[in-house]
Design a protein around this motif. Structure first.
Motif, PDB file in Angstrom:
ATOM      1  N   VAL A  87     -65.845  -4.521  -1.826  1.00 23.18           N
ATOM      2  CA  VAL A  87     -67.275  -4.600  -2.376  1.00 23.18           C
ATOM      3  C   VAL A  87     -66.919  -6.300  -2.995  1.00 23.18           C
ATOM      4  O   VAL A  87     -67.702  -6.591  -2.507  1.00 23.18           O
ATOM      5  CB  VAL A  87     -67.512  -3.834  -3.510  1.00 23.18           C
ATOM      6  N   GLU A  88     -65.581  -5.984  -3.365  1.00 24.14           N
ATOM      7  CA  GLU A  88     -65.118  -7.283  -4.839  1.00 24.14           C
ATOM      8  C   GLU A  88     -65.196  -8.361  -3.352  1.00 24.14           C
ATOM      9  O   GLU A  88     -64.871  -9.672  -3.675  1.00 24.14           O
ATOM     10  CB  GLU A  88     -64.045  -6.799  -5.168  1.00 24.14           C
ATOM     11  N   THR A  89     -64.826  -8.046  -2.093  1.00 26.25           N
ATOM     12  CA  THR A  89     -64.470  -8.934  -1.046  1.00 26.25           C
ATOM     13  C   THR A  89     -65.606  -9.341   0.116  1.00 26.25           C
ATOM     14  O   THR A  89     -64.847 -10.119   0.781  1.00 26.25           O
ATOM     15  CB  THR A  89     -63.112  -8.492  -0.031  1.00 26.25           C
ATOM     16  N   ILE A  90     -67.084  -9.050  -0.226  1.00 28.33           N
ATOM     17  CA  ILE A  90     -68.154  -9.255   0.587  1.00 28.33           C
ATOM     18  C   ILE A  90     -68.463 -10.186   0.368  1.00 28.33           C
ATOM     19  O   ILE A  90     -68.271 -11.057   1.777  1.00 28.33           O
ATOM     20  CB  ILE A  90     -69.189  -8.173   0.477  1.00 28.33           C
ATOM     21  N   GLU A  91     -68.579 -10.498  -0.897  1.00 28.23           N
ATOM     22  CA  GLU A  91     -69.049 -11.705  -1.025  1.00 28.23           C
ATOM     23  C   GLU A  91     -67.640 -12.798  -0.452  1.00 28.23           C
ATOM     24  O   GLU A  91     -67.967 -14.101  -0.310  1.00 28.23           O
ATOM     25  CB  GLU A  91     -69.306 -12.565  -2.504  1.00 28.23           C
ATOM     26  N   ASP A  92     -66.805 -13.038  -0.705  1.00 28.81           N
ATOM     27  CA  ASP A  92     -65.871 -14.072  -0.331  1.00 28.81           C
ATOM     28  C   ASP A  92     -65.745 -13.593   1.646  1.00 28.81           C
ATOM     29  O   ASP A  92     -65.788 -14.250   1.963  1.00 28.81           O
ATOM     30  CB  ASP A  92     -63.945 -13.692  -0.287  1.00 28.81           C
ATOM     31  N   ALA A  93     -65.915 -12.699   1.744  1.00 31.14           N
ATOM     32  CA  ALA A  93     -66.633 -12.278   3.546  1.00 31.14           C
ATOM     33  C   ALA A  93     -66.485 -13.189   3.693  1.00 31.14           C
ATOM     34  O   ALA A  93     -66.993 -13.803   4.889  1.00 31.14           O
ATOM     35  CB  ALA A  93     -66.377 -11.106   4.174  1.00 31.14           C
ATOM     36  N   SER A  94     -68.412 -13.077   3.564  1.00 25.35           N
ATOM     37  CA  SER A  94     -69.493 -13.586   3.795  1.00 25.35           C
ATOM     38  C   SER A  94     -69.455 -15.355   3.450  1.00 25.35           C
ATOM     39  O   SER A  94     -70.141 -15.965   4.437  1.00 25.35           O
ATOM     40  CB  SER A  94     -70.435 -13.456   2.782  1.00 25.35           C
ATOM     41  N   ASP A  95     -69.224 -15.957   2.568  1.00 28.39           N
ATOM     42  CA  ASP A  95     -68.841 -17.569   2.037  1.00 28.39           C
ATOM     43  C   ASP A  95     -67.569 -17.522   3.912  1.00 28.39           C
ATOM     44  O   ASP A  95     -67.822 -18.592   4.459  1.00 28.39           O
ATOM     45  CB  ASP A  95     -67.640 -17.558   1.413  1.00 28.39           C
ATOM     46  N   SER A  96     -66.680 -16.989   3.557  1.00 25.93           N
ATOM     47  CA  SER A  96     -65.881 -17.184   5.109  1.00 25.93           C
ATOM     48  C   SER A  96     -66.177 -17.168   6.750  1.00 25.93           C
ATOM     49  O   SER A  96     -66.052 -18.534   6.968  1.00 25.93           O
ATOM     50  CB  SER A  96     -63.999 -16.688   4.743  1.00 25.93           C
ATOM     51  N   TRP A  97     -67.477 -16.351   6.474  1.00 24.76           N
ATOM     52  CA  TRP A  97     -66.984 -16.094   7.617  1.00 24.76           C
ATOM     53  C   TRP A  97     -69.226 -16.985   7.779  1.00 24.76           C
ATOM     54  O   TRP A  97     -69.006 -17.080   9.236  1.00 24.76           O
ATOM     55  CB  TRP A  97     -67.640 -14.355   7.831  1.00 24.76           C
ATOM     56  N   GLY A  98     -69.266 -17.090   7.017  1.00 24.22           N
ATOM     57  CA  GLY A  98     -71.153 -17.840   7.580  1.00 24.22           C
ATOM     58  C   GLY A  98     -71.784 -16.935   8.067  1.00 24.22           C
ATOM     59  O   GLY A  98     -72.862 -17.257   8.005  1.00 24.22           O
ATOM     60  N   ILE A  99     -71.709 -15.207   7.514  1.00 26.34           N
ATOM     61  CA  ILE A  99     -72.634 -14.424   7.682  1.00 26.34           C
ATOM     62  C   ILE A  99     -72.947 -14.036   5.846  1.00 26.34           C
ATOM     63  O   ILE A  99     -72.373 -14.149   5.077  1.00 26.34           O
ATOM     64  CB  ILE A  99     -71.963 -13.769   8.420  1.00 26.34           C
ATOM     65  N   SER A 100     -74.142 -13.915   6.338  1.00 24.73           N
ATOM     66  CA  SER A 100     -74.916 -13.166   5.059  1.00 24.73           C
ATOM     67  C   SER A 100     -74.615 -11.988   4.014  1.00 24.73           C
ATOM     68  O   SER A 100     -73.929 -11.199   5.157  1.00 24.73           O
ATOM     69  CB  SER A 100     -76.715 -13.248   5.445  1.00 24.73           C
ATOM     70  N   VAL A 101     -75.186 -11.676   3.073  1.00 24.03           N
ATOM     71  CA  VAL A 101     -73.784 -10.916   2.786  1.00 24.03           C
ATOM     72  C   VAL A 101     -74.783  -9.746   2.694  1.00 24.03           C
ATOM     73  O   VAL A 101     -74.152  -8.369   2.785  1.00 24.03           O
ATOM     74  CB  VAL A 101     -73.898 -11.163   1.090  1.00 24.03           C
ATOM     75  N   SER A 102     -75.988  -9.541   3.288  1.00 22.08           N
ATOM     76  CA  SER A 102     -76.624  -8.381   3.331  1.00 22.08           C
ATOM     77  C   SER A 102     -76.385  -8.220   4.688  1.00 22.08           C
ATOM     78  O   SER A 102     -76.778  -6.749   5.041  1.00 22.08           O
ATOM     79  CB  SER A 102     -78.652  -8.874   3.265  1.00 22.08           C
ATOM     80  N   PHE A 103     -76.166  -8.880   5.625  1.00 17.85           N
ATOM     81  CA  PHE A 103     -75.918  -8.596   6.979  1.00 17.85           C
ATOM     82  C   PHE A 103     -74.774  -7.810   6.780  1.00 17.85           C
ATOM     83  O   PHE A 103     -74.609  -6.734   7.563  1.00 17.85           O
ATOM     84  CB  PHE A 103     -75.960  -9.926   8.090  1.00 17.85           C
ATOM     85  N   ILE A 104     -73.740  -8.162   6.058  1.00 18.99           N
ATOM     86  CA  ILE A 104     -72.073  -7.583   6.405  1.00 18.99           C
ATOM     87  C   ILE A 104     -71.912  -5.965   5.445  1.00 18.99           C
ATOM     88  O   ILE A 104     -71.413  -5.416   5.893  1.00 18.99           O
ATOM     89  CB  ILE A 104     -71.261  -8.442   5.336  1.00 18.99           C
ATOM     90  N   SER A 105     -73.341  -5.667   4.826  1.00 11.34           N
ATOM     91  CA  SER A 105     -73.639  -5.121   3.549  1.00 11.34           C
ATOM     92  C   SER A 105     -74.165  -3.848   4.363  1.00 11.34           C
ATOM     93  O   SER A 105     -74.534  -2.496   3.794  1.00 11.34           O
ATOM     94  CB  SER A 105     -73.943  -4.970   2.098  1.00 11.34           C
ATOM     95  N   ILE A 106     -75.135  -4.466   4.446  1.00 11.71           N
ATOM     96  CA  ILE A 106     -76.028  -3.424   5.727  1.00 11.71           C
ATOM     97  C   ILE A 106     -76.128  -2.958   6.923  1.00 11.71           C
ATOM     98  O   ILE A 106     -76.314  -2.148   7.311  1.00 11.71           O
ATOM     99  CB  ILE A 106     -77.472  -3.846   5.046  1.00 11.71           C
TER     100      ILE A 106
END
Length: 227
Positions: A87-106
């Motif tokens: 969970v702590e790395t979701i937002e960082d992954a979203s910024d680095s990959w250019g993918i929305s947080v909702s797509f990564i988490s859901i």
């Protein structure tokens, strides 16, 4: 006096979410009691009849009840610890990959996190045990919606966190569409490749919606991902 006025002006959505969560937990516990204790024969009768017709004896369990329970508790603890780091790395992954947080988490996290469960359902389907495959898939969805989600609301309530069930339109619409599609697919009790293809295409469409959506996650989804 201030405490009374604060209680009166409390967010009605939050109050309704907490009340609904309590009702959902009661319904889920009642379902477990119904399935495992009071009416267990309703869920075992069909399997026993199939075994008797085929002349196949009941399969021996690989591990005992307490061994399985110990493994379950141990893996739950390990997964909960790993989830904190994820969970702590979701937002960082979203910024680095250019993918929305909702797509990564859901979309992405459930695919990776439930890989073993998906593999088990596919294996049972290849063995023509569709009841077990559906039980794995639908049982997991029921557990999340009727147990994990309301439990997160109750735990957040105890911790003083204002978490509610007020999901955004995309999340609510995807849930409703999925329930309707699965209900129509299973209503006649038959299975073929076209039904599976339709469900896969529906999942792809939902995934594409979350991929292009930049709507921030609601408090409910964000905390559930952490669970």
């Amino acid at each position: 006096m201030s405490g009374a006025s604060a209680a009166v002006t409390a967010d009605p959505t939050l109050q309704l979410s907490r009340a609904s969560s309590i009702v959902m937990l009661i319904a889920y516990i009642s379902y477990l009691v119904f399935q495992l204790f009071t009416h267990r024969q309703l869920f075992e009768a069909q399997e026993e009849a199939e075994d008797n017709d085929d002349g196949v004896s009941e399969e021996e369990p690989v591990i005992g009840f307490w061994s399985g329970f110990a493994w379950l508790v141990g893996m739950t603890v390990v997964i909960s610890l790993l989830s904190e780091y994820v969970v702590e790395t979701i937002e960082d992954a979203s910024d680095s990959w250019g993918i929305s947080v909702s797509f990564i988490s859901i979309i992405l996290l459930p695919i990776v996190g439930n890989a073993a469960e998906h593999a088990g359902a596919i294996i049972f389907a290849f063995k023509n045990k569709l009841d077990i495959s559906l039980g794995v898939a639908l049982g997991s969805a029921t557990q999340i919606s009727m147990f994990v989600v309301p439990l997160c609301i109750i735990v957040a309530w105890i911790m003083g966190i204002e978490m509610d069930l007020n999901f955004n339109l995309l999340e609510t619409g995807s849930l409703a569409l999925s329930i309707i599609a699965v209900a129509f697919t299973l209503q006649d009790g038959t299975s073929h490749y076209m039904k599976g293809l339709v469900l896969l295409l529906l999942y792809i469409v939902i995934g594409a919606c979350f991929f292009v959506s930049k709507t921030p996650l609601s408090k409910g989804v964000d905390t559930i991902v952490g669970a």
